[in-house]
Design a protein around this motif. Structure first.
Motif, short mmCIF file in Angstrom:
data_model
loop_
_atom_site.label_atom_id
_atom_site.label_comp_id
_atom_site.label_asym_id
_atom_site.label_seq_id
_atom_site.Cartn_x
_atom_site.Cartn_y
_atom_site.Cartn_z
N VAL A 219 54.98 90.70 54.01
CA VAL A 219 54.09 90.34 55.11
C VAL A 219 53.80 88.84 55.02
O VAL A 219 53.36 88.35 53.98
N MET A 220 54.06 88.12 56.11
CA MET A 220 53.84 86.67 56.14
C MET A 220 52.86 86.35 57.26
O MET A 220 53.10 86.69 58.42
N ASP A 221 51.74 85.71 56.94
CA ASP A 221 50.75 85.29 57.92
C ASP A 221 50.83 83.78 58.10
O ASP A 221 50.80 83.02 57.11
N PHE A 222 50.90 83.34 59.36
CA PHE A 222 51.03 81.91 59.68
C PHE A 222 49.75 81.40 60.34
O PHE A 222 49.14 82.08 61.16
N SER A 223 49.37 80.17 59.98
CA SER A 223 48.17 79.55 60.54
C SER A 223 48.32 78.03 60.49
O SER A 223 49.29 77.51 59.92
N ASP A 224 47.34 77.33 61.05
CA ASP A 224 47.32 75.86 61.01
C ASP A 224 48.65 75.26 61.45
O ASP A 224 49.23 74.41 60.76
N PHE A 225 49.14 75.69 62.61
CA PHE A 225 50.40 75.16 63.12
C PHE A 225 50.28 73.66 63.35
O PHE A 225 49.26 73.16 63.82
N GLY A 226 51.32 72.93 62.98
CA GLY A 226 51.32 71.47 63.11
C GLY A 226 50.75 70.74 61.92
O GLY A 226 50.62 69.52 61.95
N THR A 227 50.43 71.47 60.84
CA THR A 227 49.88 70.84 59.64
C THR A 227 50.88 69.88 59.02
O THR A 227 52.10 70.04 59.14
N ASP A 228 50.37 68.84 58.35
CA ASP A 228 51.25 67.88 57.67
C ASP A 228 51.98 68.56 56.51
O ASP A 228 51.37 69.30 55.73
N VAL A 229 53.27 68.30 56.39
CA VAL A 229 54.07 68.88 55.32
C VAL A 229 54.83 67.77 54.60
O VAL A 229 55.64 67.07 55.20
N THR A 230 54.54 67.60 53.33
CA THR A 230 55.26 66.65 52.48
C THR A 230 55.79 67.41 51.28
O THR A 230 55.03 67.95 50.48
N ILE A 231 57.11 67.48 51.17
CA ILE A 231 57.73 68.26 50.09
C ILE A 231 58.77 67.39 49.39
O ILE A 231 59.75 66.95 50.00
N GLY A 232 58.55 67.14 48.12
CA GLY A 232 59.49 66.35 47.33
C GLY A 232 60.40 67.24 46.51
O GLY A 232 60.14 68.42 46.32
N THR A 233 61.49 66.69 46.05
CA THR A 233 62.42 67.43 45.18
C THR A 233 62.06 67.18 43.72
O THR A 233 61.61 66.09 43.36
N PRO A 234 62.25 68.17 42.85
CA PRO A 234 62.00 67.96 41.42
C PRO A 234 62.91 66.86 40.87
O PRO A 234 63.99 66.61 41.41
N ALA A 235 62.48 66.23 39.80
CA ALA A 235 63.29 65.19 39.17
C ALA A 235 64.64 65.76 38.74
O ALA A 235 64.71 66.88 38.21
N SER A 236 65.71 65.02 38.97
CA SER A 236 67.05 65.51 38.65
C SER A 236 67.19 65.88 37.17
O SER A 236 67.91 66.83 36.83
N GLY A 237 66.49 65.15 36.30
CA GLY A 237 66.58 65.45 34.88
C GLY A 237 65.88 66.73 34.48
O GLY A 237 66.04 67.20 33.35
N ASP A 238 65.11 67.29 35.40
CA ASP A 238 64.36 68.52 35.12
C ASP A 238 64.98 69.74 35.78
O ASP A 238 64.42 70.83 35.73
N THR A 239 66.15 69.56 36.40
CA THR A 239 66.78 70.66 37.12
C THR A 239 68.15 71.01 36.53
O THR A 239 68.82 70.16 35.94
N VAL A 240 68.54 72.27 36.74
CA VAL A 240 69.89 72.71 36.38
C VAL A 240 70.50 73.38 37.61
O VAL A 240 69.87 74.24 38.23
N ASP A 241 71.70 72.95 37.98
CA ASP A 241 72.37 73.48 39.16
C ASP A 241 73.06 74.79 38.80
O ASP A 241 73.96 74.81 37.95
N VAL A 242 72.62 75.90 39.42
CA VAL A 242 73.18 77.21 39.12
C VAL A 242 74.06 77.71 40.27
O VAL A 242 74.44 78.88 40.29
#
Length: 292
Positions: free
Chosen positions: A257-280
């Motif tokens: 079940v997914m509930d949506f609200s606050d349409f138009g809210t600011d969204v800032t999403i960064g990627t994790p540091a490359s040194g902290d990730t493993v490509d699977v």
């Protein structure tokens, strides 16, 4: 849609990750900007639209809203046990980005989707990551290019609800008026045909029918502007071999079940540091090829 894992264990947060990745975005992306006016469902100058027309339009309307906050509740049951995972985050429908935090039993999984790449940070001690790594990276473009995306446990979240464009009148019915989060909505029920879910991939359709049966019920609560305020998906896994008798311990069920609200809210999403990730990604491709 990602294939569903109904294994219930202390790592249930990770077990439903595939389900949530599949359901992460209702929008399929659009060149229209959030400022575009969404046509109200069932109102306006023309005749009232049919249930299937309203459901077909909500994908575009929700995408035009640009973004929203989301709360997720996932209930999974199998082998006589049940667990619930709750989460929250933000989604950029237009850009195909999302950030979710999922929690269950003191365990926490973080997931980000940026530029068609999924990053998942499993609960501490889970996931068997290499020393010094805390994030898994899954390249959805590479999965598609390899041919593995159609049959792997991970798929493109932003493409999961493109089925709405091909619904017929018999697929959708109007349930009634209901309030969701204090907002007046109309409840619609979609009987999603597995062949439409597989989008013409015969092999994927066969696999999904074996896992989920012939259809998947999807419920949508749509407001007066045509925006999806709540979405509910229920899935029942069929036994993979052995008896298919009702009540078999191999049956499993999941409800998202997914509930949506606050349409138009600011969204800032960064990627994790490359040194902290493993490509699977390659590992997933290899596993998928071995299953084929």
């Amino acid at each position: 849609m990602a294939s569903v894992k109904f294994r219930v264990s202390k790592a249930a947060v990770g077990g439903v990750a595939g389900v949530l990745a599949a359901a992460a975005l209702t929008g399929c992306g659009s060149d229209d900007k959030a400022g575009s006016a969404a046509e109200p469902s069932g109102s306006g100058g023309g005749a009232e639209r049919s249930p299937s027309q309203v459901v077909q339009a909500t994908n575009a309307n929700t995408t035009k809203a640009g973004s929203a906050r989301v709360k997720i509740t996932t209930s999974v049951s199998a082998d006589g046990r049940s667990q619930t995972v709750k989460g929250s985050g933000v989604m950029d429908f237009d850009g195909g980005k999302s950030r979710l935090t999922l929690e269950q039993g003191g365990q926490r999984l973080e997931q980000r989707v940026v530029d068609q790449v999924i990053y998942q940070k499993p609960p501490e001690g889970e996931g068997a990551l290499p020393e010094g790594k805390s994030w898994m990276k899954i390249d959805l473009r590479k999965l598609r290019d390899s041919g593995a995306a159609g049959s792997s446990d991970v798929n493109d979240p932003s493409d999961s609800f493109a089925y709405s464009k091909s619904l017929s009148e018999k697929d959708v019915k109007k349930v009634g008026k209901e309030k969701v989060g204090g907002v007046e909505t109309t409840h619609y029920r979609v009987d999603l045909d597995i062949d439409k879910l597989a989008k013409g991939d015969a092999k994927q359709a066969r696999k999904l029918r074996e896992q989920l049966g012939t259809s998947v019920p999807v419920d949508l609560w749509i407001d007066g502007k045509g925006l999806t305020r709540r979405q509910q998906i229920e899935m029942t896994a069929q036994p993979t071999g052995g008896s298919k008798a009702s009540g078999s311990a191999e049956h499993g069920k999941a409800k998202v079940v997914m509930d949506f609200s606050d349409f138009g809210t600011d969204v800032t999403i960064g990627t994790p540091a490359s040194g902290d990730t493993v490509d699977v990604t390659d590992k997933i491709v290899k596993q998928t090829q071995q299953k084929s």
